[in-house]
Design an enzyme around this catalytic site. Sequence first.
Site: not given
Ligand code: NAP
Length: 407
Positions: A56, A93, A117, A119, A121, A193
């Site tokens: 992204k 998003d 988190g 990241g 999202a 989800y």
């Molecule tokens: P990402 O960029 O990989 O970021 C996820 C963040 O979660 C990381 O930066 C980390 O933050 C934290 N994290 C990861 N593994 C972890 C663990 N084992 N324990 C604790 N914290 C952890 O992913 P993202 O794009 O932000 O997505 C995050 C979630 O949202 C995913 O599950 C994704 O499927 C969901 N999502 C859903 C939608 C939707 O339309 N429903 C859209 C986008 C994303 P820290 O390092 O700061 O702890």
Amino acid sequence: MDCGLIGRKLSHSFSPKIHSLLGDYTYRLIPLEPEEVGEFLKKGEFHGLNVTIPYKKTVMEYCAELTPAARRIGSVNTILRRPDGTLLGDNTDYNGFLYQLNATGAQVAGKKALVLGSGGASLTVRTVLAELGAREIVVISRTGENNYHNLGRHADAQIIVNATPVGMYPKNGESLIDLSQFPHCEAVFDLIYNPAKTQLLLQAQRRGLIWANGLGMLVAQAKVASERFQGKELPDSLVAQIIRRLERETHNILLIGMPGCGKTTIGQALAQKLGRPLADVDEKIVAEAGCSIPEIFAKEGEEGFRVREHRALAEIAKQSGLIISAGGGIVTRPENRDPMEENSVVVWLRRDIHKLPTDGRPVSQSVPLEELYRRRAPLYEAAAQVTVDNNGTVEQTVDEIIKRVME
Ligand code: NAP
């Protein structure tokens, strides 16, 4: 019109299905390795794209222009090829999370929010919360100043959003926080989800808080992306319709009830009629133990059987779209509540007591049937969302379940 989704691992994506319900265009899954992304964006044959983890941010440098939302958030999840061939980067998003919040009626203005988190999202969530007037937004990060070891600092949080993958299939049942630490919490959102209710959302539901999973966000962002691709507005009502359809297709139907109430027979007929696989918890226990249920009771006692039953249920119920037949005593153990509720509509199959057999069923042989029914009926009632009487024909019962669960 050729559209699609780029990302690294895409096998479980709902997006092709959602886009097929939003318009008449091709929507492909396009898995790319990092070194392939630039080349694809420059030369690939596409009209519009969605972008997911981990690209992204990567795609931004290939966009000639960014929409205000993409600029404010600092990431792009939708790309449109313009008539001159250049790329416009957008972030739908943003619209998705706004929908997820608004659909619940949650009030954000003046509230303190925690976002788990840091990241991509999380950036979107923070932008939306800030624009809706949240008083304070705190990011909880494993490595940040605010982390999971000092959550007590933020016990006054009113809104909590999980923007991490923790709790997502197949690691169902995990949660980063215990909601009892947040007595002022009013609303909980999880971007996940699958499962439909993460452990965090189950906690929120049991406390009577406002809650929502990420399906609304997923469908609402896709609807806005589709509007960009098709160059026309789509009715808002489409979002709720598609959410409901996906829920119906992905939820398991889990049958509970007294031993001999017809869970296997009805389960088989229901599976056949809906074209879904049938999973029988007792069958899985027997297959894993390598002996019959009366033999497990004889060797390991009821306790040993219940441990096996919980393990089998947890494995089966985290899947989607199944018909599940569970043993009569599944409701007697509190630890079975989460797996029963996370992804399934629970149906109590109620059969008149005089029609219930007792042979070959260890618990119903050791306790008089009337006594067992008296003890269990309130547990079935509490666990089930739907109760269906199974005193007529198999077909009548199956039709009634379909009507009640799919309505
Ligand atoms: P990402 O960029 O990989 O970021 C996820 C963040 O979660 C990381 O930066 C980390 O933050 C934290 N994290 C990861 N593994 C972890 C663990 N084992 N324990 C604790 N914290 C952890 O992913 P993202 O794009 O932000 O997505 C995050 C979630 O949202 C995913 O599950 C994704 O499927 C969901 N999502 C859903 C939608 C939707 O339309 N429903 C859209 C986008 C994303 P820290 O390092 O700061 O702890």
